[in-house]
Enzyme design. Sequence first.
Site, PDB file in Angstrom:
ATOM      1  N   GLU A  65      10.318   2.116   2.118  1.00 54.59           N
ATOM      2  CA  GLU A  65       8.942   1.625   3.056  1.00 54.59           C
ATOM      3  C   GLU A  65       8.670   0.885   4.199  1.00 54.59           C
ATOM      4  O   GLU A  65       7.987   1.314   5.088  1.00 54.59           O
ATOM      5  CB  GLU A  65       7.881   1.880   2.657  1.00 54.59           C
ATOM      6  CG  GLU A  65       7.979   3.648   1.455  1.00 54.59           C
ATOM      7  CD  GLU A  65       7.359   4.647   2.008  1.00 54.59           C
ATOM      8  OE1 GLU A  65       6.553   4.314   2.596  1.00 54.59           O
ATOM      9  OE2 GLU A  65       7.998   5.695   1.702  1.00 54.59           O
ATOM     10  N   GLU A 101       0.678  -1.207   0.011  1.00 52.25           N
ATOM     11  CA  GLU A 101       0.114  -0.408   0.166  1.00 52.25           C
ATOM     12  C   GLU A 101       0.678   1.340  -0.005  1.00 52.25           C
ATOM     13  O   GLU A 101       0.666   2.195  -0.733  1.00 52.25           O
ATOM     14  CB  GLU A 101      -1.280  -0.343   1.526  1.00 52.25           C
ATOM     15  CG  GLU A 101      -2.171   1.063   1.299  1.00 52.25           C
ATOM     16  CD  GLU A 101      -1.764   2.043   2.852  1.00 52.25           C
ATOM     17  OE1 GLU A 101      -1.196   3.506   3.106  1.00 52.25           O
ATOM     18  OE2 GLU A 101      -2.040   0.631   3.912  1.00 52.25           O
TER      19      GLU A 101
END
Length: 1120
Positions: A174, A101
């Site tokens: 991330e 995501e």
Amino acid sequence: MLRSRLVPLSRRLGRRFNSSVTNSDYSTIVSKYPIGSNIHGYTVKRVQQLPEYSAVAVLLNHDKTKSEHLHLETPSDNNNVFSIAFKTNPPDSTGVPHILEHTTLCGSKKYPVRDPFFKMANRSLSSFMNAMTGHDFTYYPFATTNVKDYYNLMDVYLSSVLEPLLTEEDFLQEGWRLENYDINDPESEFGINGVVYNEMKGQYSNTSYIFYTKFLQAIYPSLNNAAGDPAKITNLKHEDLVNFHKENYHPSNSKTFTYGSFPLEGHLKKLDEYFSKFDPRPLDKTIQKPIFDSSTTPYLQRKYSVNVIGPHDSQSVKPIVNQYKSSLTYYLGSCLDEKKLYEYFKWKVLSSFLLDGHFSPFYSELIEYRRTHTTAERMAEDFSPNIGVDMTTSLLSFTIGFTGLKKATVVDLPTTVKGVLIEKVMPYLALPESDCKDRVRAIIHQIELGLKKHKPDFGLGLLDSIVPSWINGLDPIKSLNIEPILERFKKELETKHLKVFEDMLKILLNSNSRVFQFTMIPVESYYDDLRLEEQVNLQNKVLELNKDELKQLQDRNIKLAEKRQEQEDNEVLPTLTMEDIPKIGSFHPVEYSDLKEKTTIQKRIVDTNGLVYVTAAADIGYIDPLHINFLPFYLNSLTGLNGTIRRSIGRLENKIQQNTGGVSFSLRVVQDPYDITNARLQLVLSGMALKSKSYHIYELWYEIIKESRLGELTTDLVRKVEQIIINMNVGQYDMISDRGHSFAAMSSASRLLPSGFLNELVSGVSQARFLQDLNNRQDLKGSKRNVKLKVIPVLYAMSKSIPDLSKTTFKYRIVGDKNAVMENEAYIAKFDYHMTQGETMYKDEYFDYIQRRDKLAETMRKNDELMNSTRYIKPINEPSMTDHIEFESPPMDNIDHIVNSFNKGKYGKNLTEKRLINLPFPVSHTSLSKLGAPYASKDGAVLQVLSQLYTFKHLHSVIREANGAYGGGLTYDGVGGLLNFYSYRDPDPFKSIDAFQNSFEYGLLSNWTEKDLQEAKLRIFQSIDAPSSIASQGSSEFFEGITDDMRQERRENFLNVTNADLQDAIQKYLIDNKSNSITVIGDNDILDVGDDWTITDFRDRKLRSFQWNKRDLLNSQQQQ
């Protein structure tokens, strides 16, 4: 972003003003979409009116990929929504859906720039942009009122999810990476870093999250942790991420959603441009099964039990053996069965009846106190986080659970729950009328009010409500169509009475029902063990590498850091321009009338769909400083004690919910828009009701304030006060964990401004510590005596002086249509008169009211004498976060004097203080605050623009991308006048503080372009021009005195900010101002701060005696 557990359906649906859509409008919309017609590669399958939402639902299928699209067309709502969702069953607990995501939004084939998602945030006027990971789905929503902006964002979102770059660098940033503390020094210590990794470490400091996550894993063993377990995240490899995207992010595996007034044709055309590039593939119909349906458990098994370990409450003096958490979950079948939608609604109502409010049987019997033959004692501290009806993947379930249990209580929990149902619920089923039936009517009334209430993010709320079940095959239109279900239930309630719940209650009582008991056993070393596990994992990761691999690792991390510094051509991204920002703002004119001298009524006349919103506010700066920490506690007690002279707490709750949308009593620190050093503390009364019932608001305000039972020194009152202490303390630790950056900012502000000082005392960490100490005394010997002698007297004293209308006066505000405003002006006049004169406001509803009132008056007279005697020492304010403050001598008489003294330099001197709030969090929250300028000044607008430039042009890269914090930047409080550098869930707050301080001169060297200024201003106008609720229209003028003219002047100041203005502001407010108020919330066992830090320790605090007086209080605030 990790998606938290959903708010119940009945509390989300129907949140939009809907009176402007006529039957003719519906017919016109429906006629545009004949069944079977084709629009840009989509075929219309169903069209249905949803009048409860002023919408028409259109369900379509993409011809090539079979992707399903739901459009809700509503001409009266211009806050348009888009979302694309994917079914994403997590294969393990490495967090691959969550990390994906994040990384999909880090660049795509069409937009190959670093982090286009964040870059679009200041190239847009969106009212909402985000992405969320659920337990078996991921979705990407946004909302905007600008049609050009809508298609810009839609294009970026679709490119991001369907053709992302998914580079290894983005995965390392991330997800997770192994790196040296100093990447340029190969001899420095190693650590594990990454945005999601640190986000989840922060989540695991929230005890409620841990309980719910472990519960979900236990009851749904086939459903892995989609968000990611920090201990497992480091097992994820880049190729796993790429493969997961390839398997799941395909149009055939997606559901798309649009809502609002923009034409459907444009949406479908854009979707088809992307979807038509893909060949169809079989839809992922894999639906994971809960433990009840698992092939690994015997089919006929009825009872299931799982015990896990979890953290204890290190802030409590309650013995660890009294900190068990346990719940019972009853299997109700599949939530994907459309036939169960009515049953689901009934369970929502029953759940609210059994669990919500003081009148609910499980709260009153097991949390407030449990009666035995000889005593009354509490069984539990609070409900567990997983209570109520839940729809998770395919499981429909109902859960009753508690925290703060003893081990023996856990064993007896099934018997205890059945006992409450048999003794306190079942006897009422056959009664045609009762308080219990009134309670159910009140619940239905709240749902009906919800169908009328305006909410600007209504479309997003609808999206949230349908995604989890829609992604698993439930018809989204049927799940939205609540009105027929509501009408069916109301009819059934009137004919069957409470027997409408009989079959449902039998499931809870039937020994053959399938029940799952989940228990969390508290372990004192839980967080220490997690930390040790992390250290061992880190050590193993390092030992796995040989010398060459270590060199490759260092080179990789240096390259990653260099890549962050590379200048990119962001022109490939679409953007709005200054021409898209209206020069004149959208305003909501108000009118005023004078009720009497110094008492005004503000009137906002607008169509509110039959509702009325009213507010009353009064300055309370006259109150005793000893009472300031008690203010939130006192206001909570108004509706949380024994009720009023007129009615019991249960009947009071019923009256509120049957006749209004709620009444509330709160505090507000009001800032002067012309002077940041001028602040006032206000008492705020608010209420909402149908206009035909709005008079009840004023009667309830009067009754709750003037007819409280705080003068009755009864055993029941003591128990209620004890319970409020527990209730207010529950969740404080988790709230600080979740919103640590906000609490850190409040602490920093308390050393700079009187408004910050007041906010810290009534809603900051200072208030949390005060409540913690009150709660911890509950478990000490003599706690009831302390409550009776030291807490209740101050509440009673406050009840006689708040509000004291000889020292203050109310001002009022009404939002409603013309007739409603006229009616409520008369109600306000009556309310204000009776509040001033002290006369009872309305006719007695119970024959014994006069007798009870006279009896109570005599009791209060005796208690006044008792409370003023030497036996009753005034209660204390616990040492607070403002302990460094030096009060004037003699001590201040009231809060206004404290504010004036603050501004005279009597305290607030330690502006460069560095303070650590010591809490056992694995990641930290950081604040560095500096004084700014008033709202009405030109500098205030300049600083707002400056904060956006610093965040998006510099600090986001340094704090999030390089340092690995989940969030960071510079904010500016336009009304409060405060600059605040912050980081959130930060693995290294010292690096962030250095980055903040090193950035002061950054702006002088930046030479920002007109494009840069445009992006910063667009970001500001996102919030300024965002849709607002009808209830809030005119509120800034009512509270802060910010008029439409002032707002327009500030708007023009924003539009006219230049580079020269920014340079002047940097020099004046960042460089020349040497004061830095710094706060870190984190664990000193990890951080080990130096001697130049002031440490505020939540842990191992010694509880002090209540034998204090006012001078002790003021002196104590210098001792921490």
